[in-house]
Motif scaffolding. Sequence first.
Motif, PDB file in Angstrom:
ATOM      1  N   SER A 212     -63.119  45.268 -45.962  1.00 14.89           N
ATOM      2  CA  SER A 212     -63.942  45.022 -47.162  1.00 14.89           C
ATOM      3  C   SER A 212     -63.402  45.762 -48.378  1.00 14.89           C
ATOM      4  O   SER A 212     -63.721  45.413 -49.517  1.00 14.89           O
ATOM      5  N   GLU A 213     -62.578  46.803 -48.150  1.00 15.21           N
ATOM      6  CA  GLU A 213     -61.951  47.561 -49.234  1.00 15.21           C
ATOM      7  C   GLU A 213     -60.480  47.187 -49.406  1.00 15.21           C
ATOM      8  O   GLU A 213     -59.735  47.873 -50.109  1.00 15.21           O
ATOM      9  N   GLY A 214     -60.072  46.108 -48.732  1.00 14.11           N
ATOM     10  CA  GLY A 214     -58.686  45.675 -48.829  1.00 14.11           C
ATOM     11  C   GLY A 214     -57.720  46.564 -48.077  1.00 14.11           C
ATOM     12  O   GLY A 214     -56.527  46.598 -48.393  1.00 14.11           O
ATOM     13  N   LEU A 215     -58.194  47.278 -47.074  1.00 15.32           N
ATOM     14  CA  LEU A 215     -57.371  48.219 -46.327  1.00 15.32           C
ATOM     15  C   LEU A 215     -57.196  47.755 -44.888  1.00 15.32           C
ATOM     16  O   LEU A 215     -58.010  46.995 -44.357  1.00 15.32           O
ATOM     17  N   GLN A 216     -56.160  48.245 -44.242  1.00 16.76           N
ATOM     18  CA  GLN A 216     -55.893  47.891 -42.850  1.00 16.76           C
ATOM     19  C   GLN A 216     -55.587  49.152 -42.048  1.00 16.76           C
ATOM     20  O   GLN A 216     -54.752  49.960 -42.463  1.00 16.76           O
ATOM     21  N   PRO A 217     -56.263  49.358 -40.919  1.00 12.55           N
ATOM     22  CA  PRO A 217     -56.015  50.570 -40.128  1.00 12.55           C
ATOM     23  C   PRO A 217     -54.669  50.518 -39.429  1.00 12.55           C
ATOM     24  O   PRO A 217     -54.165  49.445 -39.083  1.00 12.55           O
ATOM     25  N   ARG A 218     -54.085  51.686 -39.204  1.00  9.84           N
ATOM     26  CA  ARG A 218     -52.828  51.813 -38.451  1.00  9.84           C
ATOM     27  C   ARG A 218     -53.152  52.323 -37.052  1.00  9.84           C
ATOM     28  O   ARG A 218     -53.057  53.511 -36.763  1.00  9.84           O
ATOM     29  N   ASN A 219     -53.589  51.406 -36.189  1.00  3.47           N
ATOM     30  CA  ASN A 219     -53.955  51.781 -34.828  1.00  3.47           C
ATOM     31  C   ASN A 219     -52.696  52.007 -33.993  1.00  3.47           C
ATOM     32  O   ASN A 219     -51.834  51.130 -33.919  1.00  3.47           O
ATOM     33  N   ALA A 220     -52.592  53.180 -33.384  1.00  5.31           N
ATOM     34  CA  ALA A 220     -51.419  53.498 -32.567  1.00  5.31           C
ATOM     35  C   ALA A 220     -51.776  53.766 -31.113  1.00  5.31           C
ATOM     36  O   ALA A 220     -50.955  53.585 -30.227  1.00  5.31           O
ATOM     37  N   PHE A 221     -52.998  54.225 -30.858  1.00  9.78           N
ATOM     38  CA  PHE A 221     -53.452  54.528 -29.500  1.00  9.78           C
ATOM     39  C   PHE A 221     -54.706  53.697 -29.228  1.00  9.78           C
ATOM     40  O   PHE A 221     -55.557  53.532 -30.112  1.00  9.78           O
ATOM     41  N   TYR A 222     -54.839  53.189 -28.012  1.00  7.71           N
ATOM     42  CA  TYR A 222     -55.998  52.399 -27.624  1.00  7.71           C
ATOM     43  C   TYR A 222     -56.578  52.984 -26.341  1.00  7.71           C
ATOM     44  O   TYR A 222     -55.850  53.177 -25.363  1.00  7.71           O
ATOM     45  N   CYS A 223     -57.883  53.249 -26.346  1.00 10.11           N
ATOM     46  CA  CYS A 223     -58.547  53.857 -25.190  1.00 10.11           C
ATOM     47  C   CYS A 223     -59.817  53.084 -24.868  1.00 10.11           C
ATOM     48  O   CYS A 223     -60.380  52.375 -25.703  1.00 10.11           O
ATOM     49  N   THR A 224     -60.293  53.270 -23.638  1.00 11.12           N
ATOM     50  CA  THR A 224     -61.531  52.632 -23.216  1.00 11.12           C
ATOM     51  C   THR A 224     -62.692  53.615 -23.111  1.00 11.12           C
ATOM     52  O   THR A 224     -63.813  53.205 -22.883  1.00 11.12           O
ATOM     53  N   GLU A 225     -62.435  54.895 -23.295  1.00 12.01           N
ATOM     54  CA  GLU A 225     -63.474  55.906 -23.070  1.00 12.01           C
ATOM     55  C   GLU A 225     -63.499  56.881 -24.247  1.00 12.01           C
ATOM     56  O   GLU A 225     -62.464  57.392 -24.680  1.00 12.01           O
ATOM     57  N   MET A 226     -64.693  57.128 -24.782  1.00 22.09           N
ATOM     58  CA  MET A 226     -64.804  57.912 -26.011  1.00 22.09           C
ATOM     59  C   MET A 226     -64.348  59.353 -25.840  1.00 22.09           C
ATOM     60  O   MET A 226     -63.789  59.948 -26.758  1.00 22.09           O
ATOM     61  N   ALA A 227     -64.580  59.937 -24.686  1.00 23.85           N
ATOM     62  CA  ALA A 227     -64.128  61.314 -24.470  1.00 23.85           C
ATOM     63  C   ALA A 227     -62.609  61.404 -24.545  1.00 23.85           C
ATOM     64  O   ALA A 227     -62.052  62.382 -25.054  1.00 23.85           O
ATOM     65  N   ALA A 228     -61.919  60.366 -24.064  1.00 22.50           N
ATOM     66  CA  ALA A 228     -60.456  60.349 -24.140  1.00 22.50           C
ATOM     67  C   ALA A 228     -59.999  60.213 -25.590  1.00 22.50           C
ATOM     68  O   ALA A 228     -59.017  60.841 -26.005  1.00 22.50           O
ATOM     69  N   VAL A 229     -60.705  59.387 -26.365  1.00 21.02           N
ATOM     70  CA  VAL A 229     -60.383  59.236 -27.786  1.00 21.02           C
ATOM     71  C   VAL A 229     -60.517  60.584 -28.492  1.00 21.02           C
ATOM     72  O   VAL A 229     -59.651  60.998 -29.271  1.00 21.02           O
ATOM     73  N   ARG A 230     -61.587  61.284 -28.193  1.00 23.51           N
ATOM     74  CA  ARG A 230     -61.830  62.590 -28.819  1.00 23.51           C
ATOM     75  C   ARG A 230     -60.744  63.589 -28.414  1.00 23.51           C
ATOM     76  O   ARG A 230     -60.261  64.378 -29.236  1.00 23.51           O
ATOM     77  N   ALA A 231     -60.341  63.567 -27.150  1.00 23.82           N
ATOM     78  CA  ALA A 231     -59.323  64.498 -26.664  1.00 23.82           C
ATOM     79  C   ALA A 231     -57.976  64.231 -27.325  1.00 23.82           C
ATOM     80  O   ALA A 231     -57.239  65.168 -27.662  1.00 23.82           O
ATOM     81  N   LEU A 232     -57.636  62.967 -27.526  1.00 19.58           N
ATOM     82  CA  LEU A 232     -56.381  62.630 -28.192  1.00 19.58           C
ATOM     83  C   LEU A 232     -56.387  63.119 -29.639  1.00 19.58           C
ATOM     84  O   LEU A 232     -55.379  63.621 -30.147  1.00 19.58           O
ATOM     85  N   ALA A 233     -57.532  62.987 -30.301  1.00 21.60           N
ATOM     86  CA  ALA A 233     -57.633  63.489 -31.675  1.00 21.60           C
ATOM     87  C   ALA A 233     -57.476  65.005 -31.699  1.00 21.60           C
ATOM     88  O   ALA A 233     -56.795  65.556 -32.564  1.00 21.60           O
ATOM     89  N   SER A 234     -58.078  65.698 -30.751  1.00 15.68           N
ATOM     90  CA  SER A 234     -57.970  67.155 -30.681  1.00 15.68           C
ATOM     91  C   SER A 234     -56.528  67.601 -30.479  1.00 15.68           C
ATOM     92  O   SER A 234     -56.124  68.667 -30.957  1.00 15.68           O
ATOM     93  N   SER A 235     -55.737  66.760 -29.794  1.00 16.24           N
ATOM     94  CA  SER A 235     -54.338  67.103 -29.524  1.00 16.24           C
ATOM     95  C   SER A 235     -53.423  66.833 -30.717  1.00 16.24           C
ATOM     96  O   SER A 235     -52.211  67.072 -30.620  1.00 16.24           O
TER      97      SER A 235
END
Length: 309
Positions: A212-235
């Motif tokens: 909606s703001e004319g932007l596109q995310p740069r997704n590099a990692f894909y996970c199925t579990e939120m705790a794993a997403v959080r852990a990857l961000a922490s790393s």
Amino acid sequence: MELRHLRTLDAIARHGSFTRAAEELHLAQSALSQQVRRLEAELGVDLLHRTSRSVAVTEAGQVVLDYARRVLSEVDGLQAELEELSGVLRGKVAIGAIWPTGSYDLPGVLGAFHHRHPGVDIHLIEHTADHLLDLLRRDELDCAFASVDPDKLGDEFAATKLFEEELVATVSLEHRLAEAEHVTLEDLSGETLIAYRDGSELRRRFEWTMASEGLQPRNAFYCTEMAAVRALASSGLGVAVMPRSIAELEGPPVAIKPVRPAPPTWPVSLVWRGRRRQPPAAKAFLQLALEAARGEIPEPADAPQLRAA
């Protein structure tokens, strides 16, 4: 044609396997095969296409299966309502859920329901919102906790929004955004993002917000579990956009940054098929789940404690 033949067809279609269907129905595979052959002979059509690895429903079989499931639903509903009149609630309730459900205490609700109705079997599956809605359409679920807006579901479903939660950016303590007061969508468009699996409503809603703001995310990692997403961000592997309740859970250290000026949000609603006649067990669960959202459940001291949304 007997009800047991219809139950056999339904079980084989759901599992795609004679072996697993036989296990569910506590029958020998030879007995299942015999029942299917009798049903096919009576109807004069092939219902199943068998290969060495799987079993698929034919076009004619799907027509029969749709009728069979409606018949079985009515018969099971009759039995359940008669049991309800006797004051004993039995049967099963099939529930779908995205996971986790944020500030709504779903485990507590399930525990309270089991405490009230120990004779009811509870079946719970976790999946994406799209898949859960599809299962509701096929009456394979009684209700679902899904990330959807009730006003956008149309007449097919009934739904009550339980809560709407802020989405925040989560980064490692060494990340360049860790000291920022807040982040913008433009900031996030320049970062490597840790995203959720395909079909995730949370990922979809954030990508819509970016678009909606004319932007596109740069997704590099894909996970199925939120705790794993959080852990990857922490790393330090990227930025994760997630519900605040998940970001604030105990775990590897992260810096939590609000998104400004307009924070994206993530709704969680309780959904069921509006025109379906709900079995007594499903009605009882829906009533308790909605009471829990309003904080209206008086429970005995030995029952699980519920936390309202």
